[in-house]
Each structure stands twice: as C-alpha cells, then as structure tokens.
Scaffold this active site. Structure first.
Site, PDB file in Angstrom:
ATOM      1  N   ASP A 154      -7.692 -15.578 -21.158  1.00 55.14           N
ATOM      2  CA  ASP A 154      -7.551 -14.646 -20.262  1.00 55.14           C
ATOM      3  C   ASP A 154      -7.618 -15.349 -18.930  1.00 55.14           C
ATOM      4  O   ASP A 154      -7.682 -14.526 -17.905  1.00 55.14           O
ATOM      5  CB  ASP A 154      -8.873 -13.330 -20.134  1.00 55.14           C
ATOM      6  N   SER A 155      -7.703 -16.434 -18.882  1.00 54.00           N
ATOM      7  CA  SER A 155      -7.260 -17.388 -17.461  1.00 54.00           C
ATOM      8  C   SER A 155      -6.094 -16.983 -16.999  1.00 54.00           C
ATOM      9  O   SER A 155      -5.836 -17.429 -15.842  1.00 54.00           O
ATOM     10  CB  SER A 155      -7.587 -18.872 -17.754  1.00 54.00           C
ATOM     11  N   ASP A 164      -7.635 -14.157 -26.206  1.00 56.69           N
ATOM     12  CA  ASP A 164      -9.174 -13.685 -25.736  1.00 56.69           C
ATOM     13  C   ASP A 164      -8.842 -11.938 -25.668  1.00 56.69           C
ATOM     14  O   ASP A 164      -8.209 -11.412 -25.132  1.00 56.69           O
ATOM     15  CB  ASP A 164      -9.247 -14.190 -24.167  1.00 56.69           C
ATOM     16  N   LYS A 168     -10.911 -14.365 -29.597  1.00 50.05           N
ATOM     17  CA  LYS A 168     -12.103 -14.908 -29.020  1.00 50.05           C
ATOM     18  C   LYS A 168     -12.761 -13.929 -27.997  1.00 50.05           C
ATOM     19  O   LYS A 168     -11.973 -13.087 -27.483  1.00 50.05           O
ATOM     20  CB  LYS A 168     -11.614 -16.171 -28.020  1.00 50.05           C
ATOM     21  N   GLU A 211     -16.521 -13.622 -25.364  1.00 43.58           N
ATOM     22  CA  GLU A 211     -17.742 -14.235 -24.622  1.00 43.58           C
ATOM     23  C   GLU A 211     -18.910 -13.920 -25.085  1.00 43.58           C
ATOM     24  O   GLU A 211     -19.282 -12.573 -24.826  1.00 43.58           O
ATOM     25  CB  GLU A 211     -17.480 -14.229 -23.349  1.00 43.58           C
ATOM     26  N   GLU A 256     -18.350 -24.125 -22.989  1.00 44.51           N
ATOM     27  CA  GLU A 256     -17.657 -23.943 -21.442  1.00 44.51           C
ATOM     28  C   GLU A 256     -18.683 -24.560 -20.648  1.00 44.51           C
ATOM     29  O   GLU A 256     -19.826 -23.971 -20.503  1.00 44.51           O
ATOM     30  CB  GLU A 256     -17.221 -22.852 -20.991  1.00 44.51           C
TER      31      GLU A 256
END
Ligand code: KIV
Length: 258
Positions: free
Chosen positions: A47-48, A86, A114, A116, A183
């Site tokens: 999602d960057s 993501d 993925k 978080e 991260e």
C-alpha cells in the site's frame, strides 16, 4: 528448465537453508515482470503505492478498490515470484471483514496477503489462514498507524517494545503466518526476533540480520526522488535520468519549423 513457482513453503525453506530472501514492491505489469525476470522471489503490491504511485501523503488514504486495480495489473505479469498484496487501512477491522477483503485480493490475483499488527489482529489472521490464504505479518513501525503515532517511529528501543515485538512475532507464527515484515525495528531486536521464530523475517530499515530484506522499489531505483528514507541508498537515479532524457528529447525538437 523453467524454475518452479515460489511458494510460502519455499520461503520458509530458504530460511532453514540460511539463504537470504530478497523482496521488493511492485505495483503494475511492467515492474512486476522486470523484478520477476531479475529473480526476486517475493513481490509485494504494497500500500506504499499510495505515496509512490498515487501521490497521497501516507497509506491511510489507500482503498480496497485501488489495491484490487494494482494487484490485477501486477498479476497479469504471471510472476514466478510469490505475489503478496497489502490489506489497506481499515480493511481488516474484524475477522469477517479481513477474510472478505483477503478473498477480493486473491480473486484479483494475489497469492498471499499482508496486514499490519500482531496480537491485536490475531483473530483476523486466523480467519485468513483458516481459509487457506497465505498470510504475511508486518510488525515494528506500522505505516497505517502514522496518524495515531504522530510519525514514523523506530521500534524496539524500550524493553516493553522489545517484549511486545517478540510476543507479536510468536503469536503470528503460531497463527500460521508464513513470514513477517519487520519495519524500522532496532537491529539487535530484529535479530533477536529473527532467531526466536522459525518463519522468515523480512526487514526494512531494521539492520542486516533479518532473514530477508524488502525495499520500496522506487526508493531503490531513485524513481521517487522527492523523498528517500534514510536507510536506503538508491542504486540508480531513474528520476534524474528521466528528466535529463526528456529535456534532451524536447530540446532536439525545438528548432523552428521551416
Ligand atoms: O507497503 C509497502 O510497500 C510495505 C513495505 C514497506 C514492506 O508494506
């Protein structure tokens, strides 16, 4: 002979053989195809893309529809690499929502998802894994929490953070995650987490002792020259090369029409 498709089991086997896992982000067909041809085994539609492709200030603006659009484009490259994607901001607030959205990403072509967090989202992780969808964890600095945290902060400096990271990593392994992105974790703690679990850790800004490393590809190739994280040294400066090439091309056109 064509090389075999990369699977989550192969990534775990790479850790047990002591082979480092190279991973990069990919957001569309050509980038996915190029990185795959270079032999990168794990590609992430991160999602960057919110910042480096769509121009948002952070990842909290990225929607499921946007992720699906980019996953479809990346999947059309049919990579040998495992293609993970993501789950974006607020798309996995309950186990049911997490599973429904993970299924949408898989239907678009993702082979793993993925999200978080650790113990805070463990029921969501279980729902995804129990449905047979490979899950990649993400611990340490969580970009989707940037607004609550007031910035991108290094994790693992305090003992409570170290203990939380270890507990979260163990919980994700126990829930069936096949790997964990770490991260901005302090290097000694990233090393300790990597040694404490049998699934691979993929570090970003977390020192050299993770089982693999991931970068946001535009950072590595200088394709987003307006911001580069401190821990990345671009290996080429694509942005500058584009400006120079385009300027040269336009100059060559600029003689008067006769
Ligand atoms: O969105 C992303 O690109 C990521 C990487 C930084 C790991 O999550």
């Amino acid at each position: 002979m064509a090389l075999a498709k990369v699977t989550p089991a192969e990534l775990r086997a790479m850790k047990s053989r002591g082979e480092r896992i190279a991973s990069l982000t990919a957001y569309d067909y050509p980038l996915t195809k190029l990185l795959d041809e270079a032999g990168i085994p794990l590609l992430l539609v991160g999602d960057s893309l919110g910042m480096v492709v769509l121009g948002y200030p952070d990842t909290t603006h990225v929607t499921m529809d946007e992720m699906v659009h980019h996953v479809r484009a990346a999947a059309r490259a049919k990579p040998r690499a495992l293609l993970a994607a993501d789950l974006p901001y607020h798309s996995y607030q309950s186990p049911d929502q997490a599973l429904a959205n993970a299924k949408r990403l898989v239907a678009a072509g993702a082979e793993a998802v993925k999200a978080e967090g650790g113990r805070a989202i463990i029921e969501q992780v279980r729902a995804i894994v129990n449905a047979g969808i490979p899950f990649l964890g993400h611990l340490g600095m969580l970009p989707q929490s940037v607004l609550e945290e007031g910035g991108y902060k290094i994790k693992g400096k305090r003992d409570a953070e170290r203990e939380a990271l270890l507990a979260d990593a163990r919980a994700l392994e126990e829930a069936g995650a096949f790997g964990i992105v770490l991260e901005l974790v302090t290097p000694p703690v990233a090393k300790e987490v990597s040694q404490a679990i049998s699934i691979p850790t993929i570090g970003i800004g977390s020192g050299p002792d993770c089982d693999g490393q991931i970068l946001v590809t535009p950072d590595l190739i200088g394709a987003f020259p307006w911001f580069t994280p401190k821990f990345v040294k671009p290996h080429i400066h694509t942005g500058e090369q584009i400006r120079a090439t385009v300027t040269q091309w336009a100059k060559a056109l600029s003689h008067p029409v006769s």
